[in-house]
Design an enzyme around this catalytic site. Structure first.
Site, mmCIF file in Angstrom:
data_model
loop_
_atom_site.group_PDB
_atom_site.id
_atom_site.type_symbol
_atom_site.label_atom_id
_atom_site.label_comp_id
_atom_site.label_asym_id
_atom_site.label_seq_id
_atom_site.Cartn_x
_atom_site.Cartn_y
_atom_site.Cartn_z
ATOM 1 N N HIS A 1 -8.061 -40.002 -55.807
ATOM 2 C CA HIS A 1 -6.815 -39.255 -55.617
ATOM 3 C C HIS A 1 -6.057 -39.776 -54.400
ATOM 4 O O HIS A 1 -4.860 -40.042 -54.467
ATOM 5 C CB HIS A 1 -7.130 -37.771 -55.438
ATOM 6 C CG HIS A 1 -5.953 -36.925 -55.138
ATOM 7 N ND1 HIS A 1 -4.933 -36.704 -56.043
ATOM 8 C CD2 HIS A 1 -5.607 -36.239 -54.017
ATOM 9 C CE1 HIS A 1 -4.017 -35.921 -55.497
ATOM 10 N NE2 HIS A 1 -4.391 -35.622 -54.271
ATOM 11 N N TYR B 1 -16.671 -36.541 -59.462
ATOM 12 C CA TYR B 1 -16.197 -35.820 -60.641
ATOM 13 C C TYR B 1 -15.890 -36.716 -61.842
ATOM 14 O O TYR B 1 -15.452 -36.228 -62.878
ATOM 15 C CB TYR B 1 -14.965 -34.969 -60.302
ATOM 16 C CG TYR B 1 -13.819 -35.717 -59.653
ATOM 17 C CD1 TYR B 1 -12.866 -36.402 -60.411
ATOM 18 C CD2 TYR B 1 -13.684 -35.745 -58.262
ATOM 19 C CE1 TYR B 1 -11.823 -37.075 -59.829
ATOM 20 C CE2 TYR B 1 -12.631 -36.413 -57.657
ATOM 21 C CZ TYR B 1 -11.700 -37.081 -58.435
ATOM 22 O OH TYR B 1 -10.666 -37.755 -57.837
ATOM 23 N N ARG C 1 -5.414 -42.835 -63.536
ATOM 24 C CA ARG C 1 -5.468 -43.154 -62.109
ATOM 25 C C ARG C 1 -6.794 -43.877 -61.836
ATOM 26 O O ARG C 1 -7.851 -43.272 -61.778
ATOM 27 C CB ARG C 1 -5.403 -41.843 -61.311
ATOM 28 C CG ARG C 1 -5.259 -42.009 -59.818
ATOM 29 C CD ARG C 1 -5.572 -40.693 -59.112
ATOM 30 N NE ARG C 1 -7.012 -40.455 -59.067
ATOM 31 C CZ ARG C 1 -7.593 -39.259 -59.126
ATOM 32 N NH1 ARG C 1 -6.863 -38.178 -59.292
ATOM 33 N NH2 ARG C 1 -8.907 -39.146 -59.047
#
Length: 368
Positions: free
Chosen positions: A269, A278, A265
């Site tokens: 998100h 992160y 990805r």
């Protein structure tokens, strides 16, 4: 005394030791493993066109969130090979059970893009007709659609249809109990369903290593008696080949099939997420060098199946598609606040009638 069973041999269930691949990250062909055939050339060219359009749709939808036209949008940039191959492996009468990240697949399936974005715009319904399109509503709760997919597959078989169901799921969804229940139910009933895991390495901010100790998510099917495979999810040729085989396996009455696609990805998100908290920029750059769209383009060029004219034509079609989408999404539609009460119960309760009357009086007072 030996007892005969109908259980499959373990070796027949095992995925390849390494993900199936037909095209390397640099776009050059590699020797694929035995048992899989490359899709027809014209199908690969069509897949490229759909990937270009899907990428442009994804970028436009992301922009619409910044303009306030969408409440949220989960980008699938970097996962286009999975999105497009999943659709191309199915027939029109097959069913697709998508997650919230699979808008590109729905657009490639032929659904109206504005209808696809209705749920993400904040509408009270999914926007399209699931029965007519044979596409279930996009599922936000993790893995619950896998149970629904198995139920649909069982129903189709009982009705005598030879249609197949494909359930899209993310790596985070494989940590949910529904996923495991679905695998078990599908295997016991031998339903024609393909579980397609798009392993993009993160469940929001949780990396794969903190979700599972399995050597690959594809191995999760073995314990339930489900044939499984893993594939390079950024190699459209490989993904389409494996998914086509998985669908044929299910359609032939051999039961469910689990496919794990290793992909990434590239964006956060959703537009509400800060992925820099992160993951490192270097990680994203490394995966961008394996961009599935660029990989397929290079591969098709190298084989003489795609030239500058075809690339320009695909990009122009993508821009026209995005322009039409912008115009339609920027047009303010009529809203009916009373829809809040219309589809809660077949027969409105006394409380709903009271609430509706209260809203009506407040709107009337506001107009005065």
């Amino acid at each position: 005394m030996s007892v005969r069973t109908s259980h499959p041999a373990v070796d027949d269930l095992l995925p390849a030791a390494v993900p199936v691949r037909f095209v390397a990250a640099d776009g050059t062909a590699v020797e694929p493993p035995g048992g899989y055939s490359a899709p027809p050339d014209e199908r690969l060219v069509e897949a490229y066109r759909r990937m270009v359009l899907g990428r442009r749709f994804d970028r436009q939808a992301t922009a619409l969130t910044k303009q306030g036209r969408l409440a949220v949008y989960p980008s699938s940039r970097g996962q286009e090979a999975c999105q497009i191959a999943g659709v191309l492996a199915l027939r029109d009468d097959d069913w697709l059970f998508p997650t919230y990240r699979d808008s590109v697949a729905l657009v490639s399936r032929g659904l109206d893009p504005v209808e696809v974005l209705t749920l993400l715009q904040g509408g009270w319904h999914c926007g399209y007709d699931p029965a007519a399109s044979r596409v279930a509503p996009q599922c936000t709760p993790l893995a619950t659609q896998t149970i629904h997919a198995v139920g649909m597959a069982d129903a189709l078989r009982r009705k005598g249809e030879d249609a197949v169901v494909m359930a899209f799921i993310g790596d985070g969804g494989t940590s949910e109990g529904d996923f495991h229940e679905a695998l078990n139910y599908a295997a016991v009933l031998k339903t024609p369903v393909v579980f397609f895991v798009q392993n993009n390495k993160y469940a929001i901010s949780v990396p794969l290593a903190k979700q599972t100790a399995a050597p690959a998510l594809a191995y999760k099917g073995i314990g339930y008696g489900v044939r499984s495979e893993q594939v390079d999810g950024n190699d459209l040729v490989a993904v389409l080949s494996v998914l086509t085989a998985a669908v044929e396996h299910a359609r032939a009455g051999h039961g469910p099939f689990l496919v794990e696609a290793h992909t990434y990805r590239m964006d956060a998100h959703t537009n509400a997420d800060d992925a820099t908290r992160y993951r490192q920029a270097g990680e994203v750059e490394e995966w961008e060098s394996a961009d599935p769209l660029a990989r397929l383009e290079t591969y098709l060029r190298g084989r003489g199946l795609l030239a500058d004219e075809g690339i320009a034509s695909a990009r122009e079609a993508g821009e026209e598609f995005a322009s039409r989408l912008r115009d339609r999404m920027n047009a303010d539609g009529e809203t009916n606040p009373f829809e809040l009460f219309d589809h809660v119960y077949a027969e409105p309760t006394a409380q709903l009638r009271e609430q509706r009357a209260l809203l009506a009086s407040e709107l009337t007072a506001a107009e005065d």
